[in-house]
Motif scaffolding. Structure first.
Motif, PDB file in Angstrom:
ATOM      1  N   GLY A 143       0.799  -1.221   0.000  1.00 55.95           N
ATOM      2  CA  GLY A 143       0.000   0.000   0.000  1.00 55.95           C
ATOM      3  C   GLY A 143       0.830   1.268   0.000  1.00 55.95           C
ATOM      4  N   VAL A 144       2.019   1.211  -0.611  1.00 52.10           N
ATOM      5  CA  VAL A 144       2.851   2.417  -0.693  1.00 52.10           C
ATOM      6  C   VAL A 144       2.774   2.967  -2.116  1.00 52.10           C
ATOM      7  N   GLY A 145       3.141   4.232  -2.269  1.00 47.63           N
ATOM      8  CA  GLY A 145       2.932   4.895  -3.549  1.00 47.63           C
ATOM      9  C   GLY A 145       4.015   4.644  -4.573  1.00 47.63           C
ATOM     10  N   SER A 146       5.181   4.161  -4.135  1.00 52.79           N
ATOM     11  CA  SER A 146       6.305   4.022  -5.058  1.00 52.79           C
ATOM     12  C   SER A 146       7.087   2.751  -4.750  1.00 52.79           C
ATOM     13  N   VAL A 147       7.668   2.137  -5.788  1.00 48.42           N
ATOM     14  CA  VAL A 147       8.502   0.956  -5.537  1.00 48.42           C
ATOM     15  C   VAL A 147       9.661   1.304  -4.598  1.00 48.42           C
ATOM     16  N   TYR A 148      10.067   2.576  -4.611  1.00 46.93           N
ATOM     17  CA  TYR A 148      11.177   2.994  -3.745  1.00 46.93           C
ATOM     18  C   TYR A 148      10.767   3.083  -2.278  1.00 46.93           C
ATOM     19  N   ASP A 149       9.451   2.990  -2.015  1.00 49.55           N
ATOM     20  CA  ASP A 149       8.987   3.027  -0.626  1.00 49.55           C
ATOM     21  C   ASP A 149       8.672   1.636  -0.085  1.00 49.55           C
ATOM     22  N   THR A 150       9.007   0.584  -0.845  1.00 46.69           N
ATOM     23  CA  THR A 150       8.767  -0.777  -0.350  1.00 46.69           C
ATOM     24  C   THR A 150       9.844  -1.170   0.658  1.00 46.69           C
ATOM     25  N   ASP A 151       9.591  -2.274   1.345  1.00 51.15           N
ATOM     26  CA  ASP A 151      10.521  -2.701   2.407  1.00 51.15           C
ATOM     27  C   ASP A 151      11.935  -2.954   1.908  1.00 51.15           C
ATOM     28  N   ALA A 152      12.077  -3.342   0.632  1.00 46.88           N
ATOM     29  CA  ALA A 152      13.418  -3.643   0.117  1.00 46.88           C
ATOM     30  C   ALA A 152      14.191  -2.362  -0.202  1.00 46.88           C
ATOM     31  N   PHE A 153      13.504  -1.368  -0.742  1.00 44.48           N
ATOM     32  CA  PHE A 153      14.205  -0.163  -1.195  1.00 44.48           C
ATOM     33  C   PHE A 153      14.363   0.904  -0.115  1.00 44.48           C
ATOM     34  N   ARG A 154      13.366   0.974   0.784  1.00 39.03           N
ATOM     35  CA  ARG A 154      13.373   2.067   1.767  1.00 39.03           C
ATOM     36  C   ARG A 154      14.689   2.133   2.580  1.00 39.03           C
ATOM     37  N   PRO A 155      15.174   1.009   3.131  1.00 33.67           N
ATOM     38  CA  PRO A 155      16.416   1.083   3.915  1.00 33.67           C
ATOM     39  C   PRO A 155      17.615   1.536   3.072  1.00 33.67           C
ATOM     40  N   MET A 156      17.612   1.194   1.794  1.00 33.56           N
ATOM     41  CA  MET A 156      18.725   1.603   0.935  1.00 33.56           C
ATOM     42  C   MET A 156      18.671   3.116   0.704  1.00 33.56           C
ATOM     43  N   LEU A 157      17.449   3.646   0.552  1.00 38.73           N
ATOM     44  CA  LEU A 157      17.306   5.104   0.408  1.00 38.73           C
ATOM     45  C   LEU A 157      17.735   5.815   1.691  1.00 38.73           C
ATOM     46  N   GLU A 158      17.322   5.242   2.826  1.00 36.78           N
ATOM     47  CA  GLU A 158      17.690   5.849   4.119  1.00 36.78           C
ATOM     48  C   GLU A 158      19.211   5.941   4.253  1.00 36.78           C
ATOM     49  N   ALA A 159      19.897   4.909   3.755  1.00 39.19           N
ATOM     50  CA  ALA A 159      21.359   4.903   3.836  1.00 39.19           C
ATOM     51  C   ALA A 159      21.951   6.087   3.079  1.00 39.19           C
TER      52      ALA A 159
END
Ligand code: SER
Length: 610
Positions: free
Chosen positions: A250-266
């Motif tokens: 239920g997120v708006g972007s593939v970049y906000d999924t559980d796999a991508f979010r931590p990588m973006l945070e980094a």
């Protein structure tokens, strides 16, 4: 528990189809074997083309896997909410086993029972029919029978409901696609606005997002544009894992999924810019270093042509984004990002662990090389941009490429950021004049498709086995295949050997292959485990990803090798063999280009040993 994390969805898919009798096969390399017309594997069906055309697969008629796919046409779009350079495709295939009924009933069960997608948010489309193939009422009827309401079933034309061939010719067919209701898109492209589902993609195109595709592969598109029926009917199912995760979470972007979010945070943790200001560049950094890590793991190194050029572009564009975010630790940042990617994916994709050092070293070396010229080049670009009114001259763009190592796509992006364009034709002209590289050739390959599996490529593929065996005899047992690339005109074979071959050695190898051809030895294959293949003395690239069962091709007493095929039925069909060139490919690796001529135009294909 309904699966929601990326890892759980991946596992649920494989478990479900294994429980339905599908053998789980490994994903293939990102660099296609024996297919010179595309740079990267673009779909799970790509490595399976010979089996969809009728060759027997060693793991049986129904298989499934997760395939990493790279689609280069999307690279310049990366940065928005939905584009990725590389994605994971969950795929399953029936190669001459079940067809529409099995395809659709299992898809529906997976989507609704396993993933728990609410029935009102699920819709499908079917092929509406044209002069090449009839309207697919049959699929529509099956969807309705399993429980999809009439108003959620739409019909669309070929532009939408047909898949393949991946290139100009080859396996293809009408498809039936699956969609999830995401509602209206926000202006910045984000999905996930909650609203009441309506109609289907034929009536409300923008609000339904495709999450899966069942391609009913039953035609072989010919060079003249006509569609010949295939000898077997196949299913080719593909589900985009990142998209599924996005809608299920239920997120708006593939970049906000559980796999991508931590990588973006980094990435956010390393910049002083606000998240809103840093998002676009952070997405580029994460996507590009992820793809680069996997591409390096599959043996590619940065360079100026083909896969190497794509890799170079990815790394350099990501470095430029890192510089825009004023990330201070450049000089090691690439390797850091590789470790971020590895933390996320290393459990499932063990190559990230086993190839850790080569990935980090390759990235750091490219980063260092580019950092030397990036600052200077950027200054130079600014000077050029100031003196150019609306368009940057081709020769200037070429200078940025040649002297500062700026990929043309990057210069184009920089120009766009200051509201300007590039004279691309002028660039190409300057480029060709300097004969720096055959990038034009690389572009053609992006547009191209699957290699044909016609007579000439089959002959050359067989010749490659004989050549491999002959090289071992003449040069020694250390010789191993390092790469193979076959067009309809020639074979190209890379192997490890420290020295240039002497003319005598070349002649000897040629003679051995021609002797094998003259002997007109029969060719057949047997299916066995990798251990049995080794015990039988078969050669193969044993570091490679093989399934539990493999095919071993025997060519008289000349060669025994693990391979998917196809091959010709008798060595005599090759006519005669000639080595055209022997040269260095990279340090410790030699490259041979060779041709065959004089064999029959139509060839018989080798079958399983009795
Ligand atoms: N080959 C199809 C696709 O890429 C389904 O797997 O969408």
């Amino acid at each position: 528990m309904t699966p929601r994390t990326t890892a759980d969805i991946r596992k649920a898919y494989l478990d479900f189809y294994a429980s339905k009798g599908h053998a789980i096969i490994p994903g293939a390399s990102l660099v296609p074997e024996n297919d010179p017309t595309v740079l990267f594997t673009t779909a799970g069906m790509h490595p399976l083309v010979p089996y969809l055309m009728g060759q027997a697969h060693p793991m049986g008629k129904t298989v499934c896997n997760v395939q990493l796919c790279v689609r280069t046409q999307d690279i310049d779009e990366v940065g928005d909410a939905s584009h990725l350079t590389m994605f994971e495709m969950l795929g399953r295939w029936s190669m001459g086993d079940y067809f529409k009924e099995g395809a659709i009933t299992m898809s529906y069960e997976f989507m609704t029972s396993v993933l728990g997608i609410p029935k009102e948010k699920f819709a499908v489309t079917c092929f509406e029919g044209d002069s090449d193939a009839p309207r697919d009422d049959e699929s529509a009827a099956i969807w309705k029978k399993v429980g999809v309401p009439e108003e959620r079933v739409g019909f669309l034309p070929k532009a939408k409901n047909w898949w393949g061939p991946a290139g100009q010719t080859g396996p293809c067919g009408p498809d039936t696609e699956m969609f999830y209701w995401v509602g209206p898109t926000t202006p910045d492209g984000l999905r996930g606005v909650d609203s009441k589902p309506q109609g289907n993609p034929a009536t409300h195109d923008a609000e339904w997002l495709e999450i899966g595709n069942d391609v009913l592969i039953q035609y072989d598109k010919q060079a003249d544009g006509s569609f010949a029926p295939l000898k077997q009917k196949n299913l080719d199912e593909g589900l985009g894992l990142e998209r599924l995760a996005c809608v299920l979470q239920g997120v708006g972007s593939v970049y906000d999924t559980d796999a991508f979010r931590p990588m973006l945070e980094a990435v956010f943790a390393k910049t002083k810019k606000s998240e809103a200001d840093a998002t676009r560049d952070a997405r580029i950094i994460v996507d590009h270093f992820k793809a680069a890590s996997f591409i390096i793991a599959d043996g590619v190194r940065p360079g100026n042509v083909d896969q190497g050029y794509v890799l170079r572009r990815l790394i350099r564009r990501a470095i430029r984004s890192a510089r825009k975010l004023e990330i201070q630790e450049l000089g090691g940042f690439s390797a850091y990002m590789a470790s971020v990617v590895r933390a996320q994916y290393g459990d499932f994709y063990t190559q990230l662990e086993t190839k850790k050092s080569v990935i980090e070293e390759t990235l750091n070396r490219e980063e260092e090389a580019f950092m030397k010229t990036l600052a200077e080049g950027t200054k130079h670009f600014q000077k050029i941009a100031e003196k150019s009114s609306t368009q940057i001259a081709g020769i200037d763009a070429f200078h940025l490429y040649d002297t500062y190592g700026f990929p043309i796509e990057m210069t184009k992006e920089m120009a766009a950021e200051s509201g300007k364009t590039i004279d691309e034709a002028g660039f190409t002209k300057a480029f060709e004049e300097h004969q720096a590289l055959s990038r034009a050739g690389a572009e053609k390959k992006f547009a191209g498709g699957l290699a044909d599996h016609g007579g000439e490529t089959t002959k050359l593929h067989t010749a490659t086995h004989l050549l491999n065996a002959a090289l071992k005899k003449v040069l020694g047992d250390h010789v191993n295949q390092k790469g193979s690339n076959i067009t309809a005109e020639r074979l190209r074979f890379d192997f490890n050997h420290p020295d240039k071959m002497t003319p005598e050695q070349i002649k000897k190898v040629e003679d051995l292959v021609n002797d094998a051809i003259k002997a007109d030895a029969p060719i057949s294959y047997s299916v066995m485990t990798v251990d049995e293949a080794k015990a039988a003395g078969a050669i193969g690239v044993f570091g490679d990803k093989y399934g539990d069962k493999v095919k071993v091709y025997t060519m008289g007493s000349f060669s025994k090798e693990i391979c998917g095929g196809p091959h010709v039925a008798k060595t005599g069909m090759l006519g005669s063999f000639k080595i055209q060139k022997e040269e260095s490919s990279s340090s410790g690796v030699r490259r041979i280009k060779a041709v065959v001529s004089g064999g029959p135009k139509e060839v018989e294909v080798a079958v399983e040993a009795a």
